[in-house]
Design an enzyme around this catalytic site. Structure first.
Site, PDB file in Angstrom:
ATOM      1  N   GLY A  18       0.657  -0.883  -0.128  1.00  0.00           N
ATOM      2  CA  GLY A  18      -0.237   0.360   0.279  1.00  0.00           C
ATOM      3  C   GLY A  18       1.005   1.161   0.367  1.00  0.00           C
ATOM      4  CB  SER A  65      -0.316   4.492  -4.753  1.00  0.00           C
ATOM      5  OG  SER A  65      -0.848   3.167  -3.858  1.00  0.00           O
ATOM      6  NE  ARG A  66      -5.275   6.131  -2.617  1.00  0.00           N
ATOM      7  CZ  ARG A  66      -5.976   5.784  -1.747  1.00  0.00           C
ATOM      8  NH1 ARG A  66      -6.020   6.968  -0.785  1.00  0.00           N
ATOM      9  NH2 ARG A  66      -6.298   4.904  -1.784  1.00  0.00           N
ATOM     10  CB  VAL A  85      -1.807  -6.787   0.511  1.00  0.00           C
ATOM     11  CG1 VAL A  85      -1.166  -6.652   0.645  1.00  0.00           C
ATOM     12  CG2 VAL A  85      -2.968  -6.388   0.707  1.00  0.00           C
ATOM     13  CB  SER A 100      -5.161   1.422  14.340  1.00  0.00           C
ATOM     14  OG  SER A 100      -5.525   2.529  15.142  1.00  0.00           O
ATOM     15  CE1 TYR A 127      -8.088   0.245  10.257  1.00  0.00           C
ATOM     16  CE2 TYR A 127      -8.007   0.850  11.952  1.00  0.00           C
ATOM     17  CZ  TYR A 127      -7.613   1.200  10.710  1.00  0.00           C
ATOM     18  OH  TYR A 127      -6.584   1.372  11.029  1.00  0.00           O
ATOM     19  CB  ALA A 128     -11.100  -2.840  16.772  1.00  0.00           C
ATOM     20  CE  LYS A 151      -4.862  -1.128  10.871  1.00  0.00           C
ATOM     21  NZ  LYS A 151      -4.093  -0.811   9.635  1.00  0.00           N
ATOM     22  CB  ILE A 154      -2.327   9.972  10.355  1.00  0.00           C
ATOM     23  CG1 ILE A 154      -1.584   8.608  11.370  1.00  0.00           C
ATOM     24  CG2 ILE A 154      -0.745  10.300   9.742  1.00  0.00           C
ATOM     25  CD1 ILE A 154      -0.559   9.841  12.588  1.00  0.00           C
TER      26      ILE A 154
HETATM   27  P1  NAP Z   1      -4.766   5.218   3.099  1.00  0.00           P
HETATM   28  O1  NAP Z   1      -4.647   7.178   2.319  1.00  0.00           O
HETATM   29  O2  NAP Z   1      -6.734   4.888   2.325  1.00  0.00           O
HETATM   30  O3  NAP Z   1      -4.289   4.484   1.610  1.00  0.00           O
HETATM   31  C1  NAP Z   1      -4.267   3.078   1.289  1.00  0.00           C
HETATM   32  C2  NAP Z   1      -2.845   2.439   0.791  1.00  0.00           C
HETATM   33  O4  NAP Z   1      -2.911   0.993   0.670  1.00  0.00           O
HETATM   34  C3  NAP Z   1      -3.389   2.881  -0.729  1.00  0.00           C
HETATM   35  O5  NAP Z   1      -1.829   2.625  -1.203  1.00  0.00           O
HETATM   36  C4  NAP Z   1      -4.052   1.923  -0.959  1.00  0.00           C
HETATM   37  O6  NAP Z   1      -3.511   1.814  -2.828  1.00  0.00           O
HETATM   38  C5  NAP Z   1      -3.362   0.792  -0.776  1.00  0.00           C
HETATM   39  N1  NAP Z   1      -4.111  -0.146  -0.815  1.00  0.00           N
HETATM   40  C6  NAP Z   1      -5.747  -0.350  -0.346  1.00  0.00           C
HETATM   41  N2  NAP Z   1      -6.124  -2.010  -0.119  1.00  0.00           N
HETATM   42  C7  NAP Z   1      -4.872  -2.543  -0.667  1.00  0.00           C
HETATM   43  C8  NAP Z   1      -5.132  -4.162  -1.035  1.00  0.00           C
HETATM   44  N3  NAP Z   1      -5.932  -4.947  -1.172  1.00  0.00           N
HETATM   45  N4  NAP Z   1      -3.536  -4.730  -2.032  1.00  0.00           N
HETATM   46  C9  NAP Z   1      -2.706  -3.998  -2.260  1.00  0.00           C
HETATM   47  N5  NAP Z   1      -2.841  -2.031  -1.479  1.00  0.00           N
HETATM   48  C10 NAP Z   1      -3.534  -2.306  -1.118  1.00  0.00           C
HETATM   49  O7  NAP Z   1      -4.600   4.363   4.363  1.00  0.00           O
HETATM   50  P2  NAP Z   1      -3.319   5.076   5.248  1.00  0.00           P
HETATM   51  O8  NAP Z   1      -4.789   6.227   5.704  1.00  0.00           O
HETATM   52  O9  NAP Z   1      -2.166   5.786   4.554  1.00  0.00           O
HETATM   53  O10 NAP Z   1      -3.520   4.295   6.161  1.00  0.00           O
HETATM   54  C11 NAP Z   1      -2.339   3.297   5.797  1.00  0.00           C
HETATM   55  C12 NAP Z   1      -2.701   2.077   7.109  1.00  0.00           C
HETATM   56  O11 NAP Z   1      -2.418   3.154   8.162  1.00  0.00           O
HETATM   57  C13 NAP Z   1      -3.642   1.298   6.969  1.00  0.00           C
HETATM   58  O12 NAP Z   1      -3.197   0.154   7.695  1.00  0.00           O
HETATM   59  C14 NAP Z   1      -4.316   2.447   7.849  1.00  0.00           C
HETATM   60  O13 NAP Z   1      -4.572   1.127   8.512  1.00  0.00           O
HETATM   61  C15 NAP Z   1      -3.523   2.337   9.331  1.00  0.00           C
HETATM   62  N6  NAP Z   1      -3.587   3.322   9.844  1.00  0.00           N
HETATM   63  C16 NAP Z   1      -4.194   5.002   9.519  1.00  0.00           C
HETATM   64  C17 NAP Z   1      -4.144   5.698  10.208  1.00  0.00           C
HETATM   65  C18 NAP Z   1      -5.036   7.552  10.287  1.00  0.00           C
HETATM   66  O14 NAP Z   1      -5.071   7.603  10.618  1.00  0.00           O
HETATM   67  N7  NAP Z   1      -5.000   7.981   8.865  1.00  0.00           N
HETATM   68  C19 NAP Z   1      -4.234   5.645  12.039  1.00  0.00           C
HETATM   69  C20 NAP Z   1      -3.907   4.308  11.700  1.00  0.00           C
HETATM   70  C21 NAP Z   1      -2.987   3.717  10.946  1.00  0.00           C
HETATM   71  P3  NAP Z   1      -4.894   2.081  -3.896  1.00  0.00           P
HETATM   72  O15 NAP Z   1      -3.841   4.223  -3.851  1.00  0.00           O
HETATM   73  O16 NAP Z   1      -3.999   1.884  -5.185  1.00  0.00           O
HETATM   74  O17 NAP Z   1      -6.651   2.450  -3.342  1.00  0.00           O
END
Ligand code: NAP
Length: 253
Positions: A19, A21-22, A71, A148, A161-162, A165, A194
């Site tokens: 993951g 890309s973003r 994944v 998380s 989700y919980a 994690k 985040i």
């Molecule tokens: P996001 O902005 O939604 O980005 C998700 C990334 O995962 C994207 O690159 C997406 O690819 C990729 N992805 C999603 N499903 C996938 C799959 N089945 N196979 C391969 N790649 C996949 O998420 P984020 O906020 O950066 O979160 C990243 C991680 O941190 C996650 O595990 C999330 O649970 C964790 N997290 C985030 C926060 C927060 O506040 N943001 C807090 C705690 C934990 P595409 O671009 O192609 O869609």
């Protein structure tokens, strides 16, 4: 962008980031690249974002590969490991890919539950299993799983989700015990709130309520998480394994 030589503490290493890309994954790809690591990362479907991240990583002077691979599919792990081997091996794995499908439990479908577990937890297991053999052969490696604060404290509307994690924390600690003797470290990072597309999707009221629970009174940035990951995969953390590092402005205390 020029990186001071002292920061190139991952020079020549090869990292896999799921993951990438973003959001947080993108920041991790760029942070590891800035420190000299070649990076293979996966994405789900956003090819434009993946290409932008890949080019930004290569602009830092390393090799970067973006691979569309779900994944949750067992085959994806082998594809990513093969791509890393083409760049020289697998030194680092960051299990970052994650999704949400929020609903109160009473209204949550079995499919919503299973999809989140499959991506966030089972996917991390497939990846970890796939990198173990090359890491064991090298008698070195570092794995970081993206948990998380919600996996520690729970959150209404996120039983799926919980659970995923919290499961990652159990996976992290169990695997850390299994492979510490082989020179492989396994840690988790537990971000709080985040600023990414994932949190942008939250309703305004939920965002305000979450912000009120953060002692630092501010959202974190993807780079805050990337810095913690870069530390945990570096030799500076060589005696750290089985830990969960909160990156949350104090939210998880
Ligand atoms: P996001 O902005 O939604 O980005 C998700 C990334 O995962 C994207 O690159 C997406 O690819 C990729 N992805 C999603 N499903 C996938 C799959 N089945 N196979 C391969 N790649 C996949 O998420 P984020 O906020 O950066 O979160 C990243 C991680 O941190 C996650 O595990 C999330 O649970 C964790 N997290 C985030 C926060 C927060 O506040 N943001 C807090 C705690 C934990 P595409 O671009 O192609 O869609």
């Amino acid at each position: 962008m020029e990186t001071p030589a002292m920061q190139q503490n991952l020079a020549g290493k090869v990292a896999i980031v799921t993951g990438g890309s973003r959001g947080i994954g993108r920041a991790i790809v760029l942070e590891l690249a800035a420190r000299g690591a070649n990076v293979v990362f996966s994405y789900a479907g956003n090819a434009a974002a993946a290409e932008e991240t890949r080019a930004a990583a290569e602009a830092l002077g390393v090799a970067a590969r973006a691979i569309q691979a779900d994944v949750a599919s067992a085959d994806a792990a082998a594809t990513l490991v093969d791509a890393a081997k083409e760049l020289g091996g697998v030194d680092i794995l960051v299990n970052n890919a994650g999704i949400t499908r929020d609903k109160l439990a009473a209204r949550m479908s079995a499919e919503d539950f299973e999809a989140v577990i499959a991506t966030n937890l089972t996917g991390a297991f497939y990846m970890a299993k796939a990198v173990l053999r090359p890491m064991m052969r090298a008698r070195s490696g570092a794995i970081v799983n993206m948990s998380s604060v919600v996996g520690i404290h729970g959150n209404a509307g996120q039983v799926n989700y919980a659970a995923s994690k919290a499961g990652l924390i159990g996976l992290t600690k169990s695997l850390a015990r299994e492979v510490a003797g082989a020179g492989i470290r396994v840690n988790a990072v537990a971000p709080g709130f985040i600023a990414t597309d994932m949190t942008d999707a939250m309703p305004e009221a939920a965002r305000e309520a979450t912000l009120a629970q953060i002692p630092a009174r501010a959202l974190g940035e993807p780079e805050d998480v990337a810095h913690a990951v870069a530390f945990l995969v570096s030799d500076d953390a060589h005696y750290i394994t089985g830990q969960v590092l909160g990156v949350d402005g104090g939210m998880g205390m």
